[in-house]
Design an enzyme around this catalytic site. Sequence first.
Site, short mmCIF file in Angstrom:
data_model
loop_
_atom_site.label_atom_id
_atom_site.label_comp_id
_atom_site.label_asym_id
_atom_site.label_seq_id
_atom_site.Cartn_x
_atom_site.Cartn_y
_atom_site.Cartn_z
N HIS A 1 0.88 -1.18 0.00
CA HIS A 1 0.00 0.00 0.00
C HIS A 1 0.92 1.23 0.00
CE1 HIS A 1 -3.51 2.32 0.28
NE2 HIS A 1 -3.96 2.01 1.48
N GLN B 1 -0.28 4.83 1.02
CA GLN B 1 -0.44 4.95 2.47
C GLN B 1 0.90 5.23 3.14
OE1 GLN B 1 -3.47 4.41 4.47
NE2 GLN B 1 -2.09 5.39 5.91
N ASP C 1 -2.40 -2.09 12.37
CA ASP C 1 -3.37 -2.25 11.29
C ASP C 1 -4.28 -3.42 11.67
OD1 ASP C 1 -4.67 -2.28 8.80
OD2 ASP C 1 -3.08 -3.43 7.82
N1 NVA Z 1 -4.25 -4.34 5.67
C1 NVA Z 1 -5.50 -3.69 5.40
C2 NVA Z 1 -5.27 -2.25 5.04
C3 NVA Z 1 -6.54 -1.46 4.82
C4 NVA Z 1 -6.23 -0.05 4.41
C5 NVA Z 1 -6.22 -4.42 4.28
O1 NVA Z 1 -5.56 -4.79 3.30
O2 NVA Z 1 -7.43 -4.63 4.39
N1 CP Z 2 -6.24 3.39 4.68
C1 CP Z 2 -6.98 3.09 3.60
O1 CP Z 2 -6.48 2.76 2.52
O2 CP Z 2 -8.32 3.23 3.80
P1 CP Z 2 -9.47 2.79 2.78
O3 CP Z 2 -9.49 1.29 2.75
O4 CP Z 2 -10.73 3.39 3.36
O5 CP Z 2 -9.16 3.36 1.43
#
Ligand code: NVA
Ligand code: CP
Length: 309
Positions: A133, A136, A227
């Site tokens: 990500h 982020q 997280d």
């Molecule tokens: N690790 C989480 C991050 C959400 C922004 C997911 O992948 O669901």
């Molecule tokens: N942190 C993040 O990516 O949030 P969303 O899943 O709401 O986009």
Amino acid sequence: MLEPKELANKNFLSSSDMSTQEVLHVLELSKKIKSKDIKIEFDNKVLGLIFDKSSTRTRVSFQVAMSRLGGSTIDLNPSTSQIGRGEPIKDTARVLSRYCDVIAIRTYNQLDLEEYAKWSSKPVINALTDLEHPCQALADFLTIQEEFNGFNEVVLTFIGDGNNIANSLILCGALLGVQVRIACPKGYEPNSLVVKKANEIYKNKKLLTITNDIHSAVSGANVVYTDVWSSMGEENQKKKKDQDFIGFTVNDEIVKRADKDAIILHCLPAYRSKEITDEVIESKNSRVFEQAENRMHVQQSLLSCLLSK
Ligand code: NVA
Ligand code: CP
């Protein structure tokens, strides 16, 4: 200082797609955009958004960022477009890149994202995959930089699953020379190729620690980050993960072991009393909403770099 055009037309699929200089440039530009010291406008550029998974922050922050740049977005809902019916990625990518100027994709498999990038003639941005990500991580390090006026001597401890968030923090942290400690239950370590790449970036300075010992990991940390335990796509593993992650909740007792001025980060969405307690996320040291706001500023900066001529 790097010229913005060095990032022009590049893909951003992984945190390691940028050099240290490029990350610093995006962060510097983000700060100027946030403080309104600079106004960047493009003529009618279009960002295509493909979300195979749910999103609040990423979707809205990209939409607002693009509108602030004078452009617009098209949110392609996979279930009402041909994407959900199985049109090959290579066809979708070639068509969309004739309509859009840049494409941001949230999907499961990093290889699918790479397939989009391979066939797209326009820059492709990773808006989250199972592996990374990176947008982020840019917002996270902007939040850290604002708090500590830089990265010197900063210790970032991530407590939880060695997942997409952890992987991008590791890579971006390595580029910025930040000491990163990951504390996870056995079997939930970050991706081994990511760890290898980070150690190469650090030039083996031993600034990355992966441990199952939450107490040693958090000791004296300046940033405590967590997280969700079960990420999107892992709904069927929830019961097992809830068991396996017992002892990995960021609570007052854990925070007390960090530096007294440590800040608390969470990418959100958060599940209170699972990975973090309500007291900690609502505490005065929590910066989770500054962090969420910074998504918009870094993405505006990123888009303006990728779209610059
Ligand atoms: N690790 C989480 C991050 C959400 C922004 C997911 O992948 O669901
Ligand atoms: N942190 C993040 O990516 O949030 P969303 O899943 O709401 O986009």
